[in-house]
Design a protein around this motif. Sequence first.
Motif, PDB file in Angstrom:
ATOM      1  N   ASN A  55       0.671  -1.209  -0.075  1.00  0.00           N
ATOM      2  CA  ASN A  55      -0.042  -0.143   0.024  1.00  0.00           C
ATOM      3  C   ASN A  55       0.734   1.282   0.226  1.00  0.00           C
ATOM      4  N   SER A  58       2.666   1.606  -3.388  1.00  0.00           N
ATOM      5  CA  SER A  58       1.600   2.185  -4.409  1.00  0.00           C
ATOM      6  C   SER A  58       1.220   3.586  -4.118  1.00  0.00           C
ATOM      7  N   LYS A  59       1.280   4.132  -3.112  1.00  0.00           N
ATOM      8  CA  LYS A  59       0.989   5.460  -2.925  1.00  0.00           C
ATOM      9  C   LYS A  59       2.076   6.403  -3.255  1.00  0.00           C
ATOM     10  N   VAL A  61       4.319   5.920  -5.553  1.00  0.00           N
ATOM     11  CA  VAL A  61       4.342   5.752  -6.735  1.00  0.00           C
ATOM     12  C   VAL A  61       3.137   6.732  -7.390  1.00  0.00           C
ATOM     13  N   ASP A  62       1.862   6.529  -6.881  1.00  0.00           N
ATOM     14  CA  ASP A  62       0.936   7.380  -7.172  1.00  0.00           C
ATOM     15  C   ASP A  62       1.031   8.940  -7.124  1.00  0.00           C
ATOM     16  N   GLU A  63       1.889   9.095  -6.059  1.00  0.00           N
ATOM     17  CA  GLU A  63       2.209  10.529  -5.625  1.00  0.00           C
ATOM     18  C   GLU A  63       3.490  11.199  -6.435  1.00  0.00           C
ATOM     19  N   ASP A  67       9.178   5.849  -8.853  1.00  0.00           N
ATOM     20  CA  ASP A  67       8.699   5.120 -10.105  1.00  0.00           C
ATOM     21  C   ASP A  67       9.098   3.616 -10.011  1.00  0.00           C
TER      22      ASP A  67
END
Length: 154
Positions: A55, A58-59, A61-63, A67
């Motif tokens: 989790n 993933s956050k 990467v999303d932010e 990479d």
Amino acid sequence: MLGQTYDSQLCSIARTLEVVGERWTLLIIRDAQLGLRRFEEFQDSLGIARNVLTNRLSKLVDEGLLDRVSYQERPTRYEYQPTSKGKALLTAVLALMHWGDEYAADPAGPPRITSHVGCGGNVREQLVCTTCGQVVGPDAVHLLPGPALTGQPA
């Protein structure tokens, strides 16, 4: 009283905490700055549960702080590389580390030393005036209202 998020706060610190304020996040950023790249490396370093690490990665990467890059095809495996946005957190991470070295120190001394690649000297973060270039201490800084402050405290 603060809620679960800082959405109502008109404050850059609160907005930053929305991205990096969870207890594992800065430790993942620290490890990425140290050169760890793979899921198992982060898990071994932190002792974090797999689902929590998944989790948090993933956050990040999303932010746009990390990479997710494929390094193997069969099976597909990924590594996590700091982006320029993630690398820009180094000053904040070092400031926290140096604060901890001074005020929450282990009796044996600091666990890491920051060393300049060029000459081997110690590296420290500093507050520098963007107009005159003078290094200033915390007592020489005033926090003034900025253009986004609309009468709300923060």
